[in-house]
Design a protein around this motif. Structure first.
Motif, PDB file in Angstrom:
ATOM      1  N   VAL A  19       0.841  -1.204   0.000  1.00 34.24           N
ATOM      2  CA  VAL A  19       0.000   0.000   0.000  1.00 34.24           C
ATOM      3  C   VAL A  19       0.871   1.247   0.000  1.00 34.24           C
ATOM      4  N   GLU A  20       1.967   1.210   0.778  1.00 36.75           N
ATOM      5  CA  GLU A  20       2.879   2.358   0.816  1.00 36.75           C
ATOM      6  C   GLU A  20       3.509   2.610  -0.553  1.00 36.75           C
ATOM      7  N   ASP A  21       3.685   1.539  -1.315  1.00 38.19           N
ATOM      8  CA  ASP A  21       4.302   1.662  -2.628  1.00 38.19           C
ATOM      9  C   ASP A  21       3.217   1.671  -3.716  1.00 38.19           C
ATOM     10  N   TRP A  22       2.134   2.378  -3.472  1.00 41.51           N
ATOM     11  CA  TRP A  22       0.980   2.335  -4.357  1.00 41.51           C
ATOM     12  C   TRP A  22       1.252   2.883  -5.740  1.00 41.51           C
ATOM     13  N   GLN A  23       2.336   3.632  -5.899  1.00 36.13           N
ATOM     14  CA  GLN A  23       2.665   4.194  -7.212  1.00 36.13           C
ATOM     15  C   GLN A  23       2.792   3.108  -8.271  1.00 36.13           C
ATOM     16  N   ALA A  24       3.259   1.917  -7.852  1.00 41.06           N
ATOM     17  CA  ALA A  24       3.444   0.817  -8.808  1.00 41.06           C
ATOM     18  C   ALA A  24       2.118   0.282  -9.330  1.00 41.06           C
ATOM     19  N   TYR A  25       1.011   0.628  -8.661  1.00 42.28           N
ATOM     20  CA  TYR A  25      -0.302   0.104  -9.040  1.00 42.28           C
ATOM     21  C   TYR A  25      -1.246   1.201  -9.537  1.00 42.28           C
ATOM     22  N   ARG A  26      -0.722   2.359  -9.851  1.00 45.56           N
ATOM     23  CA  ARG A  26      -1.576   3.505 -10.203  1.00 45.56           C
ATOM     24  C   ARG A  26      -2.387   3.256 -11.467  1.00 45.56           C
ATOM     25  N   THR A  27      -1.860   2.395 -12.362  1.00 43.44           N
ATOM     26  CA  THR A  27      -2.625   2.132 -13.585  1.00 43.44           C
ATOM     27  C   THR A  27      -3.906   1.370 -13.292  1.00 43.44           C
ATOM     28  N   ASP A  28      -3.971   0.701 -12.128  1.00 43.99           N
ATOM     29  CA  ASP A  28      -5.149  -0.084 -11.780  1.00 43.99           C
ATOM     30  C   ASP A  28      -5.961   0.552 -10.659  1.00 43.99           C
ATOM     31  N   ALA A  29      -5.430   1.559  -9.982  1.00 42.63           N
ATOM     32  CA  ALA A  29      -6.118   2.169  -8.850  1.00 42.63           C
ATOM     33  C   ALA A  29      -6.107   3.676  -8.994  1.00 42.63           C
ATOM     34  N   PRO A  64      -8.410  -7.374 -12.264  1.00 42.27           N
ATOM     35  CA  PRO A  64      -6.960  -7.400 -12.523  1.00 42.27           C
ATOM     36  C   PRO A  64      -6.153  -6.872 -11.344  1.00 42.27           C
ATOM     37  N   LEU A  65      -6.682  -5.866 -10.649  1.00 42.10           N
ATOM     38  CA  LEU A  65      -5.962  -5.308  -9.512  1.00 42.10           C
ATOM     39  C   LEU A  65      -5.826  -6.336  -8.394  1.00 42.10           C
ATOM     40  N   GLU A  66      -6.889  -7.091  -8.128  1.00 39.75           N
ATOM     41  CA  GLU A  66      -6.813  -8.120  -7.086  1.00 39.75           C
ATOM     42  C   GLU A  66      -5.748  -9.159  -7.417  1.00 39.75           C
ATOM     43  N   ARG A  67      -5.732  -9.596  -8.664  1.00 45.69           N
ATOM     44  CA  ARG A  67      -4.740 -10.604  -9.058  1.00 45.69           C
ATOM     45  C   ARG A  67      -3.328 -10.035  -8.984  1.00 45.69           C
ATOM     46  N   LYS A  68      -3.195  -8.782  -9.390  1.00 46.80           N
ATOM     47  CA  LYS A  68      -1.877  -8.146  -9.337  1.00 46.80           C
ATOM     48  C   LYS A  68      -1.407  -7.984  -7.898  1.00 46.80           C
ATOM     49  N   LEU A  69      -2.323  -7.644  -6.998  1.00 50.43           N
ATOM     50  CA  LEU A  69      -1.958  -7.489  -5.587  1.00 50.43           C
ATOM     51  C   LEU A  69      -1.578  -8.819  -4.952  1.00 50.43           C
ATOM     52  N   LEU A  70      -2.209  -9.890  -5.368  1.00 48.88           N
ATOM     53  CA  LEU A  70      -1.829 -11.207  -4.853  1.00 48.88           C
ATOM     54  C   LEU A  70      -0.398 -11.558  -5.251  1.00 48.88           C
ATOM     55  N   VAL A  71      -0.050 -11.264  -6.500  1.00 49.42           N
ATOM     56  CA  VAL A  71       1.325 -11.504  -6.948  1.00 49.42           C
ATOM     57  C   VAL A  71       2.299 -10.644  -6.142  1.00 49.42           C
ATOM     58  N   GLY A  72       1.951  -9.366  -5.948  1.00 50.64           N
ATOM     59  CA  GLY A  72       2.800  -8.480  -5.160  1.00 50.64           C
ATOM     60  C   GLY A  72       2.902  -8.922  -3.721  1.00 50.64           C
ATOM     61  N   LEU A  73       1.809  -9.430  -3.172  1.00 51.27           N
ATOM     62  CA  LEU A  73       1.810  -9.901  -1.785  1.00 51.27           C
ATOM     63  C   LEU A  73       2.738 -11.093  -1.627  1.00 51.27           C
ATOM     64  N   ARG A  74       2.670 -12.006  -2.580  1.00 50.72           N
ATOM     65  CA  ARG A  74       3.557 -13.168  -2.542  1.00 50.72           C
ATOM     66  C   ARG A  74       5.022 -12.729  -2.581  1.00 50.72           C
ATOM     67  N   ARG A  75       5.316 -11.784  -3.472  1.00 52.16           N
ATOM     68  CA  ARG A  75       6.691 -11.306  -3.605  1.00 52.16           C
ATOM     69  C   ARG A  75       7.163 -10.602  -2.332  1.00 52.16           C
ATOM     70  N   GLU A  76       6.300  -9.793  -1.732  1.00 49.30           N
ATOM     71  CA  GLU A  76       6.682  -9.036  -0.543  1.00 49.30           C
ATOM     72  C   GLU A  76       6.861  -9.946   0.666  1.00 49.30           C
ATOM     73  N   VAL A  77       6.047 -10.970   0.792  1.00 43.87           N
ATOM     74  CA  VAL A  77       6.210 -11.936   1.890  1.00 43.87           C
ATOM     75  C   VAL A  77       7.596 -12.574   1.818  1.00 43.87           C
ATOM     76  N   LEU A  78       8.000 -12.931   0.616  1.00 45.52           N
ATOM     77  CA  LEU A  78       9.334 -13.508   0.430  1.00 45.52           C
ATOM     78  C   LEU A  78      10.429 -12.504   0.761  1.00 45.52           C
ATOM     79  N   ALA A  79      10.256 -11.275   0.301  1.00 44.69           N
ATOM     80  CA  ALA A  79      11.272 -10.249   0.530  1.00 44.69           C
ATOM     81  C   ALA A  79      11.462  -9.982   2.015  1.00 44.69           C
ATOM     82  N   GLN A  80      10.384  -9.992   2.786  1.00 44.57           N
ATOM     83  CA  GLN A  80      10.471  -9.692   4.213  1.00 44.57           C
ATOM     84  C   GLN A  80      10.957 -10.881   5.038  1.00 44.57           C
TER      85      GLN A  80
END
Length: 357
Positions: A19-29, A64-80
């Protein structure tokens, strides 16, 4: 015992970062507030699955935004969780499993219309979308295998280390295929950074060796790596690594006994040029297979007892990358004796003190 509350805390932390990095999702939100609302809904779905309650009823299709957020969530869980201890690694597995479950719930009819979309005008886009989707879970496998190999989940026996090494190598290979699909659409000749940089040839060889060694050991093949007299060079280490890794993996795959030799040696008359070869003692490539060897997509054919796959993506990308580095990929083969892939690279010797890649 995995702490469900701790797992949910990690999930929420990953969601907050997105959510803090919402700029990456501006095309969908439209706004950060809208993104936060959709993210909260997605996180609650995953959280409910974590708690064993299921995600509840879903609409026929997700956005599309929900699916994109799921992919981002998976990636962020790994990163943290990159610095995960034993407990955090267990949390990570549980969260990723819940994310995969919700992903399936978000689009339950996906498999039914997959073939129709694949043969339609947007078929190529679908292939790339699938390749992207494959890379996320494969990255999870790579991360978890590496975590366990480093002993962060407890001590391993020698057999377990070898088996995990094979898991890592297989996941890396599949991840490379997914990357090849994406690169093919992009043109396949993109170098990571157009400008040549100083790097260590031996480090590139060691990186390749670390990944393919479990495959060689499993097949009881001898694997040798030979570097040049002058190690530090100026070039494109990422592209070189990818080419050598793909060629070496292929060589091991089609070699039943003997071994594979990877060699990068200087020309005596010109030490700034390296001859790069990947030589195996395998069955060789039949003449019938040669005309289509570098084709990106080819019909699966059988030539004697030699079956070559319908996807020549790896070799196609290798050839494009070698050409992008200023050379040509060649192949020499003798049935029953082996195959040699080779190319020559102009790699200036790096000056002492230059920053390495």
């Amino acid at each position: 015992m995995v702490d469900a509350q701790e797992a949910r805390r990690r999930l929420d932390a990953a969601a907050d970062t997105i959510v803090e990095d919402w700029q990456a999702y501006r095309t969908d939100a439209v706004s950060q507030a809208e993104l936060a609302a959709v993210m909260a809904s997605v996180t609650n779905e995953v959280g409910a699955t974590l708690a064993g309650r299921g995600g509840g009823a879903r609409p026929e299709t997700s956005t599309p935004l929900e699916r994109k957020l799921l992919v981002g969530l998976r990636r962020e869980v790994l990163a943290q969780c990159m610095s995960a201890d034993r407990t955090a690694a267990a949390d990570t597995i549980r969260i990723l499993s819940a994310i995969e479950t919700v992903s399936e719930q978000f689009d339950p009819g996906w498999s039914d219309h997959f073939q129709d979309r694949l043969t339609g005008p947007s078929g190529l886009d679908l292939v790339v979308e699938v390749a992207h989707d494959l890379r996320s879970p494969l990255t999870s496998i790579l991360f978890l295998a590496e975590t366990m190999l480093r002993g962060r989940s407890g001590p391993l026996t020698l057999l377990q280390e070898r088996q995990l090494g094979l898991v890592y190598s297989a996941a890396f290979g599949l991840n490379a295929v997914a990357s090849d699909v994406i690169e093919l659409v992009r043109g396949g000749d993109r170098l990571v950074g157009r400008d040549a940089i100083p790097f260590s040839v031996l480090e590139v060889l060691e990186a390749v060796n670390d990944i393919v060694l479990p495959i060689a050991e499993e097949k009881e093949l001898k694997l040798t790596m030979t570097g040049p007299a002058h190690d530090l060079r100026v070039g494109h280490p990422g592209a070189l690594n990818r080419v050598l890794l793909n060629l070496t993996t292929n060589a091991l795959k089609f070699t039943g006994e003997g071994g594979v030799d990877v060699s990068l040696v200087e020309f005596p008359e010109d030490p700034t040029r390296l001859r790069c070869t990947v030589r195996d003692s395998g069955r060789g490539i039949p003449e019938a297979a040669m005309p289509m060897l570098f084709e990106p997509f080819r019909r699966r054919q059988q030539a004697g007892d030699y079956a070559f796959s319908g996807s020549g993506l790896g070799l196609s990308i290798c050839r494009k990358l070698v050409e992008a580095m200023g050379s040509t990929l060649t192949v020499e083969t003798v049935l029953g004796q082996g195959t040699t892939f080779a190319f020559e690279l102009p790699l200036e010797i790096a000056r002492t003190g230059e920053d390495l890649a």
